[in-house]
Design an enzyme around this catalytic site. Structure first.
Site, PDB file in Angstrom:
ATOM      1  CB  THR A   1      -0.877   0.028   1.275  1.00  0.00           C
ATOM      2  OG1 THR A   1      -0.020  -0.239   2.396  1.00  0.00           O
ATOM      3  CG2 THR A   1      -1.970  -1.008   1.221  1.00  0.00           C
ATOM      4  CG  ASP A   2       5.196   1.123   0.723  1.00  0.00           C
ATOM      5  OD1 ASP A   2       4.787   0.434  -0.243  1.00  0.00           O
ATOM      6  OD2 ASP A   2       6.372   1.053   1.155  1.00  0.00           O
TER       7      ASP A   2
ATOM      8  CB  SER B   1      12.868  -3.974   6.844  1.00  0.00           C
ATOM      9  OG  SER B   1      11.763  -3.710   6.121  1.00  0.00           O
ATOM     10  CB  SER B   2      18.127  -6.953   6.167  1.00  0.00           C
ATOM     11  OG  SER B   2      17.805  -7.430   4.884  1.00  0.00           O
ATOM     12  CB  SER B   3      17.424  -3.229   2.159  1.00  0.00           C
ATOM     13  OG  SER B   3      17.028  -4.466   1.758  1.00  0.00           O
TER      14      SER B   3
ATOM     15  N   GLY C   1      17.376 -10.484   3.700  1.00  0.00           N
ATOM     16  CA  GLY C   1      16.541 -11.002   2.616  1.00  0.00           C
ATOM     17  C   GLY C   1      15.385 -11.854   3.110  1.00  0.00           C
TER      18      GLY C   1
ATOM     19  CD  GLU D   1      15.810  -0.664  -0.612  1.00  0.00           C
ATOM     20  OE1 GLU D   1      15.814  -1.422  -1.598  1.00  0.00           O
ATOM     21  OE2 GLU D   1      16.021  -1.038   0.558  1.00  0.00           O
TER      22      GLU D   1
ATOM     23  CE1 TYR E   1       7.718  -4.112  -2.915  1.00  0.00           C
ATOM     24  CE2 TYR E   1       8.675  -2.631  -4.533  1.00  0.00           C
ATOM     25  CZ  TYR E   1       8.030  -2.826  -3.337  1.00  0.00           C
ATOM     26  OH  TYR E   1       7.679  -1.755  -2.566  1.00  0.00           O
TER      27      TYR E   1
ATOM     28  CG  ASP F   1      10.486  -1.920   4.212  1.00  0.00           C
ATOM     29  OD1 ASP F   1       9.320  -2.209   4.538  1.00  0.00           O
ATOM     30  OD2 ASP F   1      11.043  -2.373   3.208  1.00  0.00           O
TER      31      ASP F   1
HETATM   32  C1  GLA Z   1       8.910  -4.159   0.712  1.00  0.00           C
HETATM   33  C2  GLA Z   1       9.169  -2.702   0.349  1.00  0.00           C
HETATM   34  C3  GLA Z   1       8.157  -1.776   1.032  1.00  0.00           C
HETATM   35  C4  GLA Z   1       6.721  -2.242   0.823  1.00  0.00           C
HETATM   36  C5  GLA Z   1       6.600  -3.742   1.126  1.00  0.00           C
HETATM   37  C6  GLA Z   1       5.241  -4.279   0.760  1.00  0.00           C
HETATM   38  O1  GLA Z   1       9.180  -4.384   2.054  1.00  0.00           O
HETATM   39  O2  GLA Z   1      10.477  -2.330   0.709  1.00  0.00           O
HETATM   40  O3  GLA Z   1       8.336  -0.453   0.564  1.00  0.00           O
HETATM   41  O4  GLA Z   1       6.270  -1.929  -0.448  1.00  0.00           O
HETATM   42  O5  GLA Z   1       7.568  -4.501   0.427  1.00  0.00           O
HETATM   43  O6  GLA Z   1       4.282  -3.758   1.601  1.00  0.00           O
END
Ligand code: GLA
Length: 351
Positions: free
Chosen positions: A21-22, A109-111, A105, A144, A207, A156
């Site tokens: 949704t972001d 949200s390691s990145s 990975g 990113e 993605y 994230d």
């Molecule tokens: C990853 C992306 C986020 C978000 C999610 C899905 O984590 O980094 O920005 O889009 O996928 O909600």
């Protein structure tokens, strides 16, 4: 005033609900977890960045001014330095050490944790200790997309930057309103993550394709983002795109319903919403895999009130909400809303 050395920590996140949704100006409800990435930075007085990734035993070195592109973990460091510089932040040459305890990975949200910790450390070393968190999240998302090739949103990074113990963060990606929502589970209720064992990279997965599909819907409907789309308008668009948009619209509703259920203390309802989110991600948005489905089944089979994939999809962790007396399946780990990104004590770095 610049410093001799600093350390910054940025946590990973679990998204309770509000997936994909972001980048559609929608809603999400993530929370920071206790594991994260730590960056130690020491000023060198030279116009260079020297960096060591402790977990990999690898190094890199590059000029502070106008860094060039790089591959793998190095792309994050080059990108953070370049984007901070381009945004006008004064930087100083540094020796960096990257460490931490966050699985990579795995949908946690390691990145983002790496980007945020790098930026906080580099900024603080140059004397900037108060940051505009929303601006920084957007800058990290540029790292990113421009340097790593994953066209992600800011979920994230905001989750990492706004983490608060005992709280989830409701984020409205249209207005960037950020609001804490109490997530103190009591009476034996727990949130648990279980690894599907499948690894993914957002840059390499579908993605970017999903994001492009959402843009296509907007183009067809003549709107800027799916936040402006109405259910009726979706009737006229091709079936595959309609399913993508339906996920996004229904997920926004589920975020608000989850906030309401939490406020009412109705955890069984939260569980049902998690499972509904997962079904939508699997059937409408199509970001699940057989390994993820087996992991969801394991949690539900153990008695979870609800379970869903977290993060971009195509592997990674599954989140389950477990009621009183339900045993955590083997390999599962309890997660609790934890403190967000912050500077640690200043201390000397080993040479
Ligand atoms: C990853 C992306 C986020 C978000 C999610 C899905 O984590 O980094 O920005 O889009 O996928 O909600």
């Amino acid at each position: 005033m610049s410093r001799e050395s600093v350390s910054a920590f940025a946590p990973g996140r679990v998204n309770l609900i509000g997936e994909h949704t972001d980048y559609n100006q929608g809603l999400a409800l993530p929370f920071a977890i206790s594991e994260g990435v730590t960056v130690h930075a020491k000023a060198t007085g030279e116009e260079r960045i020297l960096v060591r990734a402790l977990d990999r035993g690898e190094r890199d070195e590059f000029a502070l001014v106008e860094p060039t592109g790089a591959m793998g973990w190095r792309a994050y460091v080059h990108g953070a330095v370049a984007e901070l510089g381009q945004a006008g932040h004064p930087l100083v040459g540094a020796r960096l050490e990257i460490g931490g305890d966050l699985q990579q990975g795995a949908g946690l949200s390691s990145s983002a944790a790496l980007e945020v910790a790098l930026c906080l450390a580099l900024l603080a070393l140059a004397g900037e200790t108060e940051v505009d968190r929303i601006g920084l999240a957007k800058l990290c998302a540029r790292v990113e997309s421009e340097w790593v090739g994953a066209h992600t949103g800011t979920l994230d990074q905001l989750a990492s930057l706004y983490g608060t113990p005992g709280m989830a963060t409701r984020i409205d990606f249209q207005t960037f309103d950020v609001e804490p929502v109490s997530l103190r589970l009591e009476d034996g209720w727990r949130l648990v993550t279980l690894d599907s064992g499948e690894r993914h990279e957002n840059a390499g997965s579908a993605y970017n394709e999903r994001r492009a599909e959402c843009s296509e819907v907007c183009k067809l409907l003549g709107i800027d983002s799916l936040r402006q789309a109405s259910w009726d308008a979706l009737e006229g668009i091709p079936e595959r795109l309609r399913r993508r948009a339906r996920h996004v619209l229904s997920e926004n509703v589920r975020v608000n319903d989850t906030v309401a259920a939490l406020q009412a203390g109705d955890l069984p309802a939260v569980g049902r919403l998690l499972s509904a989110s997962h079904a939508s991600l699997r059937d409408q948005y199509e970001v699940s895999t057989p390994a993820v489905e087996r992991t969801v089944e394991r949690l539900l089979g153990a008695g979870a009130a609800g379970a869903r994939i977290v993060g971009g999809g195509f592997g990674g962790h599954v989140l389950g909400l477990l009621g009183p007396g339900v045993r955590v399946p083997e390999g599962g780990r309890e997660v609790r809303p934890s403190q967000g990104a912050h500077l640690l004590e200043t201390r000397a770095m080993e040479r």
